[in-house]
Motif scaffolding. Sequence first.
Motif, short mmCIF file in Angstrom:
data_model
loop_
_atom_site.label_atom_id
_atom_site.label_comp_id
_atom_site.label_asym_id
_atom_site.label_seq_id
_atom_site.Cartn_x
_atom_site.Cartn_y
_atom_site.Cartn_z
N GLU A 31 16.73 12.98 -61.79
CA GLU A 31 17.90 13.62 -61.20
C GLU A 31 18.57 12.78 -60.11
O GLU A 31 19.79 12.63 -60.08
N LYS A 34 20.11 9.70 -61.53
CA LYS A 34 21.34 10.04 -62.22
C LYS A 34 22.52 10.15 -61.23
O LYS A 34 23.65 9.79 -61.55
N SER A 35 22.23 10.62 -60.02
CA SER A 35 23.31 10.80 -59.05
C SER A 35 23.96 9.46 -58.68
O SER A 35 25.16 9.39 -58.45
N VAL A 37 24.03 6.81 -60.72
CA VAL A 37 24.72 6.34 -61.93
C VAL A 37 26.08 7.05 -62.01
O VAL A 37 27.09 6.43 -62.31
N GLU A 38 26.10 8.33 -61.69
CA GLU A 38 27.37 9.05 -61.65
C GLU A 38 28.28 8.49 -60.56
O GLU A 38 29.49 8.49 -60.69
N ARG A 275 28.53 7.66 -53.31
CA ARG A 275 29.92 7.25 -53.57
C ARG A 275 30.19 5.81 -53.15
O ARG A 275 31.22 5.23 -53.50
N SER A 278 31.20 3.52 -56.07
CA SER A 278 32.57 3.47 -56.60
C SER A 278 33.51 2.72 -55.66
O SER A 278 34.41 2.02 -56.11
#
Length: 306
Positions: A31, A34-35, A37-38, A275, A278
């Motif tokens: 989990e 995954k955060s 990767v998102e 973040r 990104s």
Amino acid sequence: MNCERLRVNLAGLNFKNPTMLASGILGYSAETLKSVVEGGAGAVVTKSVGLKPRTGYANPTVVQVACGLINAMGLPNPGIEEFTRDIREAKNVLDVPLIVSVYGFSAEEYAAVAEKAVKAGADAVELNVSCPHVKETGVEIGQKPEVMAEVVRKVKSAIEKPVFVKLSPNVVDIAEVAEAAVKAGADAITAINAVKAMAIDIETAKPILGNRRGGLSGPAIKPVAVRCVYDIYERVKAPIIGCGGITSWQDAVEFMLAGASAVQIGTAIALKGPRVFSSVIRGLNAYLKRKGFRSVNEIVGLAHRS
Ligand code: DHB
């Protein structure tokens, strides 16, 4: 962001961009991986895992200092048997390469853990020969090029996946250690792990961390890490993964100009959240466009032109 310009092939692994989650920051669970990767990470590295479970050091294990964190967790981990379940689960939910960070107290242990990690689905392993404060592993191996080389050889003969070796800045000549790792078969070098450090509470006159000494990470170590990457690039042909204080796209560009083919982000996630990926990726892409580069690979090592 899915963009041709940012694609990187590192030791045979395809990354959609050159940013990676650094080991240690987000543990093991599918989990949390995954955060990031998102958030945009092009690959993830797990916290270091060994053959047997360890509870780690007493609290406090982390302290914030000017421009960084000092941590000494003491390699808490569930042991590779238990962890294989998390690796399988992570492989199911992640669409980026999964790299398992491995430590051991002997070359045989590193190889046994690496073999189990790969069987469970790891796309590569990163050998932690640079943890600054756990006795008989980490930097105690990474400071001795012959001992470290034996670890790399044993792991290489145990698995068919790429082997990254994460090096310590707490050595006289990091390029010499990198060269020994590459000669022993390392497919990539990660530079750098935390810098040995400590903090003292002036009211109690006591060291703050439970373990007293720890490892400094974050912007405070960035110039040290950039110099290490630059030194290693001059000495070895294997790809280098830059790590140490990257919090912005400008930092990522600087590491790549020094010679890094990819960069790992750790402490900045603790301070800014996932973040950060990104914003690094967008800024990097805009920089490449503005400078007229068609691929991020074109800037790797550019600072070495005389
Ligand atoms: C720990 C710290 C490190 O810098 C490292 O490479 C591995 C483990 C820890 O304290 O758990």
